[in-house]
Design an enzyme around this catalytic site. Sequence first.
Site, mmCIF file in Angstrom:
data_model
loop_
_atom_site.group_PDB
_atom_site.id
_atom_site.type_symbol
_atom_site.label_atom_id
_atom_site.label_comp_id
_atom_site.label_asym_id
_atom_site.label_seq_id
_atom_site.Cartn_x
_atom_site.Cartn_y
_atom_site.Cartn_z
ATOM 1 N N TYR A 57 0.759 -1.058 -0.058
ATOM 2 C CA TYR A 57 -0.035 -0.081 0.013
ATOM 3 C C TYR A 57 0.981 1.294 -0.127
ATOM 4 O O TYR A 57 1.379 1.773 0.986
ATOM 5 C CB TYR A 57 -1.049 0.099 1.211
ATOM 6 C CG TYR A 57 -1.765 -0.991 1.347
ATOM 7 C CD1 TYR A 57 -2.187 -2.124 0.302
ATOM 8 C CD2 TYR A 57 -2.458 -1.407 2.273
ATOM 9 C CE1 TYR A 57 -2.994 -3.034 0.205
ATOM 10 C CE2 TYR A 57 -3.474 -2.742 2.528
ATOM 11 C CZ TYR A 57 -3.642 -3.067 1.476
ATOM 12 O OH TYR A 57 -4.718 -4.388 1.731
ATOM 13 N N GLY A 58 1.040 1.642 -1.273
ATOM 14 C CA GLY A 58 2.441 2.946 -1.275
ATOM 15 C C GLY A 58 3.391 2.515 -1.040
ATOM 16 O O GLY A 58 4.409 3.325 -0.487
#
Length: 315
Positions: A57-58
């Site tokens: 996530y990122g």
Amino acid sequence: MRYKHFSRADADVSCVGVGTWALGADNYGKFNISDAIEAMQVMLEHGVNLIDTAPCYGNGTSEKIVGEAIKGLDRSKILLSSKCGLVPDINTHEYSRNAGYKNIMREIESSLMNLRTDYLDFYFIHWPDVHTPIAETMAALMQLKERRFIRYIGVSNFTKEQIEEAEKYGQIDVQQPPFSMVDRTYVDLMIWGKESGIDSMTYGSMGAGILSGKYRKTPDFAPDDIRMTFYDTFREPKFSKIMELLQVMDVIAEAHGKPVAQVALNWSAQREYVGTALVGVRSRTHALENLETYEWMLTDEEISSIDNKITHLGL
């Protein structure tokens, strides 16, 4: 807050958990980091005890934000969940699956550093990796469990057959499938899991936000927004069907004097085979609204009316 007991993990988990995919700033809409941190802390202050994240996530961004949010809090009262097996390509920014031993050992070290903790409660294989023998993957996870870097082993996006194969090499304690009113693809898997002691943390629990009732016409999301690419709820013909479902939810929400989103969350919480629903929060107001959900419940008749509409629409 209401809780459900996870069988194999032997833990009482809040009916809603904080999902943090959107905090990766990875084509999932804009948010303010300070507001998101405050929202997570409000959830924890009011009885939520689970936060779920992942290094992909990122590329670590979400984990670092979660680490900041829980800094200084009593770690023993927080159930932290992260994942392994998706590796970013620095050139394309896309992810490939790698659940090999060496990569898992690299990822756990990074996740613990990002989250500012020395162990994870739940550690998931994010997606099946057909190029790595599951025996190798499970060997890595079992070693991490023995060394107390993780407490429980989970699988995400696995089929029943893939779970059974993994269990030849170690116990699977929990699973994470997509599930909501508008995505019931894995209901049979979740029921089987519940009967087997493998409880479910569901993602996509709000249908990428459409079940909040906020969107009554097709939103102008960017073409690469995850809500348009990963999910199908904002695409026709599904979008129009969901608009019809929202009309039923509107009536129920009005009868209780509650927001539509709380109808959707209660509908999930009241399914026996749903352990907890992972939901994103971006502000204090959003957090408090979600928390209020668990102060009331849908009647059997209201659940039936929703279920009948879902079946009628073919959702």
